[in-house]
Write an enzyme that holds these catalytic residues in place. Sequence first.
Site, PDB file in Angstrom:
ATOM      1  N   GLY A  46       0.837  -1.190   0.000  1.00  0.00           N
ATOM      2  CA  GLY A  46       0.000   0.000   0.000  1.00  0.00           C
ATOM      3  C   GLY A  46       0.871   1.239   0.000  1.00  0.00           C
ATOM      4  O   GLY A  46       2.051   1.172   0.372  1.00  0.00           O
ATOM      5  N   CYS A  94       5.895  -0.290   7.562  1.00  0.00           N
ATOM      6  CA  CYS A  94       5.574   0.904   6.780  1.00  0.00           C
ATOM      7  C   CYS A  94       6.802   1.305   5.974  1.00  0.00           C
ATOM      8  O   CYS A  94       7.914   1.309   6.508  1.00  0.00           O
ATOM      9  CB  CYS A  94       5.167   2.048   7.715  1.00  0.00           C
ATOM     10  N   HIS A 136      -4.429   1.517   7.689  1.00  0.00           N
ATOM     11  CA  HIS A 136      -3.051   2.009   7.805  1.00  0.00           C
ATOM     12  C   HIS A 136      -2.834   3.180   6.837  1.00  0.00           C
ATOM     13  O   HIS A 136      -2.279   4.218   7.220  1.00  0.00           O
ATOM     14  CB  HIS A 136      -2.088   0.848   7.503  1.00  0.00           C
TER      15      HIS A 136
HETATM   16  O1  GNR Z   1       3.986  -2.614   2.651  1.00  0.00           O
HETATM   17  C1  GNR Z   1       3.295  -2.462   3.661  1.00  0.00           C
HETATM   18  N1  GNR Z   1       2.934  -3.542   4.393  1.00  0.00           N
HETATM   19  C2  GNR Z   1       2.001  -3.484   5.412  1.00  0.00           C
HETATM   20  C3  GNR Z   1       1.900  -4.575   6.252  1.00  0.00           C
HETATM   21  C4  GNR Z   1       0.984  -4.592   7.277  1.00  0.00           C
HETATM   22  C5  GNR Z   1       0.158  -3.512   7.467  1.00  0.00           C
HETATM   23  C6  GNR Z   1       0.245  -2.404   6.646  1.00  0.00           C
HETATM   24  C7  GNR Z   1       1.164  -2.394   5.616  1.00  0.00           C
HETATM   25  S1  GNR Z   1       1.259  -1.027   4.575  1.00  0.00           S
HETATM   26  C8  GNR Z   1       2.923  -1.094   4.085  1.00  0.00           C
HETATM   27  C9  GNR Z   1       3.218  -0.055   3.027  1.00  0.00           C
HETATM   28  C10 GNR Z   1       3.029   1.318   3.621  1.00  0.00           C
HETATM   29  O2  GNR Z   1       3.825   1.848   4.332  1.00  0.00           O
HETATM   30  N2  GNR Z   1       1.922   1.937   3.346  1.00  0.00           N
HETATM   31  O3  GNR Z   1       1.670   3.147   3.856  1.00  0.00           O
HETATM   32 NI    NI Z   2       2.714   3.204   5.747  1.00  0.00          NI
END
Ligand code: GNR
Ligand code: NI
Length: 174
Positions: A46, A94, A136
């Site tokens: 994401g 993240c 998130h």
């Molecule tokens: O790549 C991502 N993996 C993830 C794993 C568990 C919960 C949320 C995430 S989002 C993250 C990418 C990111 O930082 N999105 O803002």
């Molecule tokens: Ni994030």
Amino acid sequence: MTLRKILIEPDPVLRQISKPVIQVGDKERKIMDDMLETMYKANGIGLAAIQIGIPKRIIVIDISKKEEKKNPIYFVNPVIKNKKKELLTYEEGCLSVPNQFAEIDRPIECEVEYLDYNNKKKNSKFSGLLATCIQHEMDHLEGILFIDYLSKLKKTMIIKKLSKQKDKVDRIVV
Ligand code: GNR
Ligand code: NI
């Protein structure tokens, strides 16, 4: 498409509140294309626009596995309409908080209203990892990072570590 740089905590830009998009047009679609390319390159599932320094309420998500067909979902101006009381604990990471992980509880299911890639109004229910990821990303739109849910001590330690790494990188660049 253009690969963008992902901002790393502590960066004050990550704490900005993102602004609503008036209408999804070509400019917004270019941002979403760049976000997706940047997210795939970083092996993320994401990305929120603010993570590449754009304070707009735009999110891209793709939780498909490597060997599966890509399945990007685009969210503009997302609003949570409903969420289950039941929580799911997931070990979150993240891209703006590299190499740090922590278990976070969030509603296991949520209903989201948003505009899609073509400016169409959508209303969909998401559950499991997808629900976790959407929440998130929506936190990013409010300048919130998952480390904000940890104890003050844990959060401080993580930020200290990241600041040191950043100092190192800056020195190499200069
Ligand atoms: O790549 C991502 N993996 C993830 C794993 C568990 C919960 C949320 C995430 S989002 C993250 C990418 C990111 O930082 N999105 O803002
Ligand atoms: Ni994030």
